[in-house]
Motif scaffolding. Structure first.
Motif, PDB file in Angstrom:
ATOM      1  N   ARG A 288     -37.816 -31.546  -1.144  1.00  0.00           N
ATOM      2  CA  ARG A 288     -37.116 -31.269  -2.453  1.00  0.00           C
ATOM      3  C   ARG A 288     -37.305 -31.867  -3.531  1.00  0.00           C
ATOM      4  O   ARG A 288     -37.138 -33.256  -3.406  1.00  0.00           O
ATOM      5  CB  ARG A 288     -35.836 -30.744  -1.958  1.00  0.00           C
ATOM      6  CG  ARG A 288     -35.460 -29.596  -1.460  1.00  0.00           C
ATOM      7  CD  ARG A 288     -35.487 -28.307  -2.587  1.00  0.00           C
ATOM      8  NE  ARG A 288     -35.217 -26.995  -2.148  1.00  0.00           N
ATOM      9  CZ  ARG A 288     -35.518 -26.154  -2.859  1.00  0.00           C
ATOM     10  NH1 ARG A 288     -36.353 -25.932  -3.893  1.00  0.00           N
ATOM     11  NH2 ARG A 288     -35.306 -24.856  -2.359  1.00  0.00           N
TER      12      ARG A 288
ATOM     13  N   ASP B 295     -35.492 -18.329  -5.120  1.00  0.00           N
ATOM     14  CA  ASP B 295     -34.983 -19.747  -5.297  1.00  0.00           C
ATOM     15  C   ASP B 295     -35.496 -19.883  -6.807  1.00  0.00           C
ATOM     16  O   ASP B 295     -36.669 -20.406  -6.978  1.00  0.00           O
ATOM     17  CB  ASP B 295     -35.918 -20.534  -4.208  1.00  0.00           C
ATOM     18  CG  ASP B 295     -35.076 -21.776  -4.160  1.00  0.00           C
ATOM     19  OD1 ASP B 295     -34.120 -22.156  -4.378  1.00  0.00           O
ATOM     20  OD2 ASP B 295     -35.973 -22.786  -3.612  1.00  0.00           O
TER      21      ASP B 295
ATOM     22  N   SER C 277     -42.786 -24.824 -10.217  1.00  0.00           N
ATOM     23  CA  SER C 277     -41.682 -24.509  -9.417  1.00  0.00           C
ATOM     24  C   SER C 277     -41.878 -23.105  -8.641  1.00  0.00           C
ATOM     25  O   SER C 277     -41.444 -23.102  -7.559  1.00  0.00           O
ATOM     26  CB  SER C 277     -40.305 -24.770 -10.150  1.00  0.00           C
ATOM     27  OG  SER C 277     -39.063 -24.181  -9.510  1.00  0.00           O
TER      28      SER C 277
ATOM     29  N   PRO D 190     -36.439 -21.131 -10.437  1.00  0.00           N
ATOM     30  CA  PRO D 190     -36.891 -22.417 -10.909  1.00  0.00           C
ATOM     31  C   PRO D 190     -35.757 -23.117 -11.766  1.00  0.00           C
ATOM     32  O   PRO D 190     -35.378 -24.148 -11.678  1.00  0.00           O
ATOM     33  CB  PRO D 190     -38.020 -22.263 -11.672  1.00  0.00           C
ATOM     34  CG  PRO D 190     -38.721 -20.914 -10.858  1.00  0.00           C
ATOM     35  CD  PRO D 190     -37.578 -20.155 -10.385  1.00  0.00           C
TER      36      PRO D 190
ATOM     37  N   ASN E  80     -41.927 -23.149  -4.897  1.00  0.00           N
ATOM     38  CA  ASN E  80     -40.909 -22.554  -4.107  1.00  0.00           C
ATOM     39  C   ASN E  80     -41.404 -21.476  -3.309  1.00  0.00           C
ATOM     40  O   ASN E  80     -40.887 -21.169  -2.070  1.00  0.00           O
ATOM     41  CB  ASN E  80     -39.794 -22.154  -5.212  1.00  0.00           C
ATOM     42  CG  ASN E  80     -38.920 -23.485  -5.662  1.00  0.00           C
ATOM     43  OD1 ASN E  80     -39.249 -24.425  -5.565  1.00  0.00           O
ATOM     44  ND2 ASN E  80     -38.178 -22.955  -6.596  1.00  0.00           N
TER      45      ASN E  80
ATOM     46  N   ARG F  96     -34.978 -26.563  -9.959  1.00  0.00           N
ATOM     47  CA  ARG F  96     -35.128 -26.401  -8.552  1.00  0.00           C
ATOM     48  C   ARG F  96     -36.655 -26.540  -8.192  1.00  0.00           C
ATOM     49  O   ARG F  96     -37.383 -25.376  -8.306  1.00  0.00           O
ATOM     50  CB  ARG F  96     -34.545 -25.514  -8.113  1.00  0.00           C
ATOM     51  CG  ARG F  96     -33.419 -25.687  -6.970  1.00  0.00           C
ATOM     52  CD  ARG F  96     -32.774 -24.461  -6.456  1.00  0.00           C
ATOM     53  NE  ARG F  96     -32.858 -24.450  -5.052  1.00  0.00           N
ATOM     54  CZ  ARG F  96     -32.530 -25.448  -4.421  1.00  0.00           C
ATOM     55  NH1 ARG F  96     -31.581 -26.514  -4.780  1.00  0.00           N
ATOM     56  NH2 ARG F  96     -32.437 -25.316  -2.975  1.00  0.00           N
ATOM     57  N   THR F  97     -37.202 -27.453  -7.704  1.00  0.00           N
ATOM     58  CA  THR F  97     -38.722 -27.303  -6.935  1.00  0.00           C
ATOM     59  C   THR F  97     -38.860 -28.081  -5.955  1.00  0.00           C
ATOM     60  O   THR F  97     -37.755 -28.357  -5.019  1.00  0.00           O
ATOM     61  CB  THR F  97     -39.616 -27.535  -8.353  1.00  0.00           C
ATOM     62  OG1 THR F  97     -40.938 -27.336  -7.871  1.00  0.00           O
ATOM     63  CG2 THR F  97     -39.532 -29.186  -8.718  1.00  0.00           C
ATOM     64  N   TYR F  98     -40.143 -28.378  -5.454  1.00  0.00           N
ATOM     65  CA  TYR F  98     -40.429 -29.271  -4.232  1.00  0.00           C
ATOM     66  C   TYR F  98     -41.574 -30.343  -4.752  1.00  0.00           C
ATOM     67  O   TYR F  98     -42.449 -29.796  -5.688  1.00  0.00           O
ATOM     68  CB  TYR F  98     -40.962 -28.613  -3.209  1.00  0.00           C
ATOM     69  CG  TYR F  98     -40.143 -27.492  -2.374  1.00  0.00           C
ATOM     70  CD1 TYR F  98     -39.526 -27.860  -1.135  1.00  0.00           C
ATOM     71  CD2 TYR F  98     -40.007 -26.368  -2.751  1.00  0.00           C
ATOM     72  CE1 TYR F  98     -38.647 -27.496  -0.465  1.00  0.00           C
ATOM     73  CE2 TYR F  98     -39.086 -25.508  -1.978  1.00  0.00           C
ATOM     74  CZ  TYR F  98     -38.484 -26.164  -0.926  1.00  0.00           C
ATOM     75  OH  TYR F  98     -37.617 -25.215  -0.191  1.00  0.00           O
TER      76      TYR F  98
END
Ligand code: HEM
Length: 415
Positions: A386, A288, A251, A290, A255, A393-395
């Protein structure tokens, strides 16, 4: 203006259990910080929004990592995954917590991590080579995912074919650490726990017969190191290490890559000044995070934000909000790769401070250093996609067009 001892509720429509799953939680966090440092989330549950109170809550020993059993049941159920989550060091208090950290920590200290540098550099080069050939690379799926997973498997001693088979199971198990998992997520996590435990126990037995230079051998009891834990605890904590060190670092890289693609001016600054690599990595972590939140339980009475919290209260510390606190960070919504000082809380704090922070920082510095040295053009090929759960929270995809810098093959990057 927040009034002392007035109970401030969370903004309408904001569900603290789905914090990071908001497509853009940052404006919501901002409103919450304006409401106050401590907001009520439900019966006996509180949310910490600001940096000063978050740092205190993470480090103060009146708050602990061990959570009541019903809380685990809500997120992981009462099958194998529930049992797993109650055994891992993240949710232990002293003295078990300290013993587990000593058992698992050696490869993640400074000396251990420095030894990994050649391996990580080669791996980053090999993955970036594919981008050089194609002129494009998905910086999430083809770089951010395989690199940390391979590094963690190398440290533990998990062979490559097992690593590849384990990946989907690890992802399913990772879902159990969300604050409230759905029944489907819980079932998937139970199956994953069963599969991964079999696999890790098999590797532990193998290392007892064939010792090697890896963490599995160190914790296998060869040489009499491990008298205090049974195999069940050891296996579950090794599994936890594997995904704690994998998805989070993925992440960070994904990010960071997405943030740079969205901020070409900052990418140009890093290219012009390679010495900014270290501050850039810290900024990616802040900008942002992780892991967006950590849960603690009050062990003895504590005052946070002028409110007295009694033992047994659950406190959700919003790392992602603390990192954007305007009281501490100038222009907090701006990515600034030279930001210093940068007291973000993305690795948590206190006794539970991330065991792998040094490794994560090195992996990110090596990857971004080599990416920038190797390619003189790095641009979005399509919008990044996303991927969010309530805490991670990652992509899933950060597609990039890449053009090779002339003459760069295995020579660029951080060292
Ligand atoms: C960018 C990457 C990473 C991020 C953002 C991250 C974040 C975190 C956070 C927020 C915590 C909880 C801290 C707290 O409750 O105060 C944590 C704990 C932990 N992390 Fe990381 N982590 C990362 C990489 C790693 C790596 C590479 C490892 C590999 C060893 C690792 C292993 C652990 C372990 C074992 C714990 C539990 C520590 C304890 O309870 O004592 N993490 N990490």
């Amino acid at each position: 203006v927040a009034v002392a001892n007035t109970v401030r509720a969370l903004p309408a429509r904001f569900d603290p259990r789905r914090v990071a799953a908001e497509p853009d939680p940052y404006p919501v966090y901002q409103r919450m910080r304006a409401e106050g440092p401590l907001l009520r989330a439900g019966p006996a549950q509180w949310v910490v929004t600001r940096h000063a109170e978050a740092s205190m809550a993470l480090t103060d020993s009146r708050l602990g990592g061990a959570l009541p059993e019903p809380y685990h049941r809500l997120s992981t159920g009462d099958g194998p995954a529930g049992e797993f989550s109650q055994r891992i060091l993240l949710y232990q208090d002293q003295p078990v917590h300290g013993r587990l950290r000593r058992l698992l920590g050696t490869p993640f200290g400074n000396a251990g991590v420095q030894q990994l540098q050649p391996k990580i550099s080669t791996l980053a080069d090999d993955l970036l080579h594919a981008g050089q050939e194609r002129g494009a690379l998905d910086l999430a799926a083809d770089l951010a995912v395989p690199l940390p997973l391979t590094v963690m498997c190398h440290v533990l001693g998990v062979p490559d074919p097992v690593r590849d088979a384990a990946l989907p199971w690890l992802l399913a198990l990772g879902r159990t650490l969300v604050t409230h998992a759905s029944p489907a997520e819980q079932r998937a996590a139970d199956d994953a726990t069963t599969w991964l435990r079999d696999c890790m126990s098999g590797l532990l037995s193998l290392r007892r017969r064939q010792p090697a230079d890896d963490l599995l051998t160190q914790v296998s009891g060869v040489g009499g190191l491990v008298a205090e834990f049974g195999d069940e605890e050891i296996v579950d904590n090794l599994l936890f290490l594997l995904f704690a060190g994998f998805e989070t670092t993925s992440s960070l890289i994904a990010n960071g890559a997405a943030a740079l693609l969205a901020n070409p001016g900052e990418l140009a600054r890093m290219r012009a000044e390679p010495s900014l690599l270290a501050t850039a990595v810290e900024e990616f972590l802040r900008y942002d995070a992780p892991i967006q939140s950590r849960v603690r339980m009050v062990r003895s009475t504590i005052v946070i934000g002028e409110r007295t919290l009694r033992p047994g209260r659950i406190v959700l510390v919003l790392l992602g909000s603390a990192n954007r606190d305007e009281r501490v960070f100038t222009d907090p919504d701006r990515l600034d790769v030279a930001r210093s000082p940068n007291p973000h809380v993305s690795f948590g704090g206190g006794r539970h401070f991330c065991l792998g922070a040094t490794l994560a920082r090195l992996e990110a510095a090596l990857v971004f250093g080599r990416l920038i040295a190797r390619f003189d053009r790095i641009e979005p090929a399509a919008p990044a996609v996303r991927s969010v759960t309530s805490t991670l929270r990652t992509y899933s995809s950060v597609p990039a067009l890449l053009r090779s810098a002339v003459g760069s093959h295995r020579d660029g990057g951080a060292s």
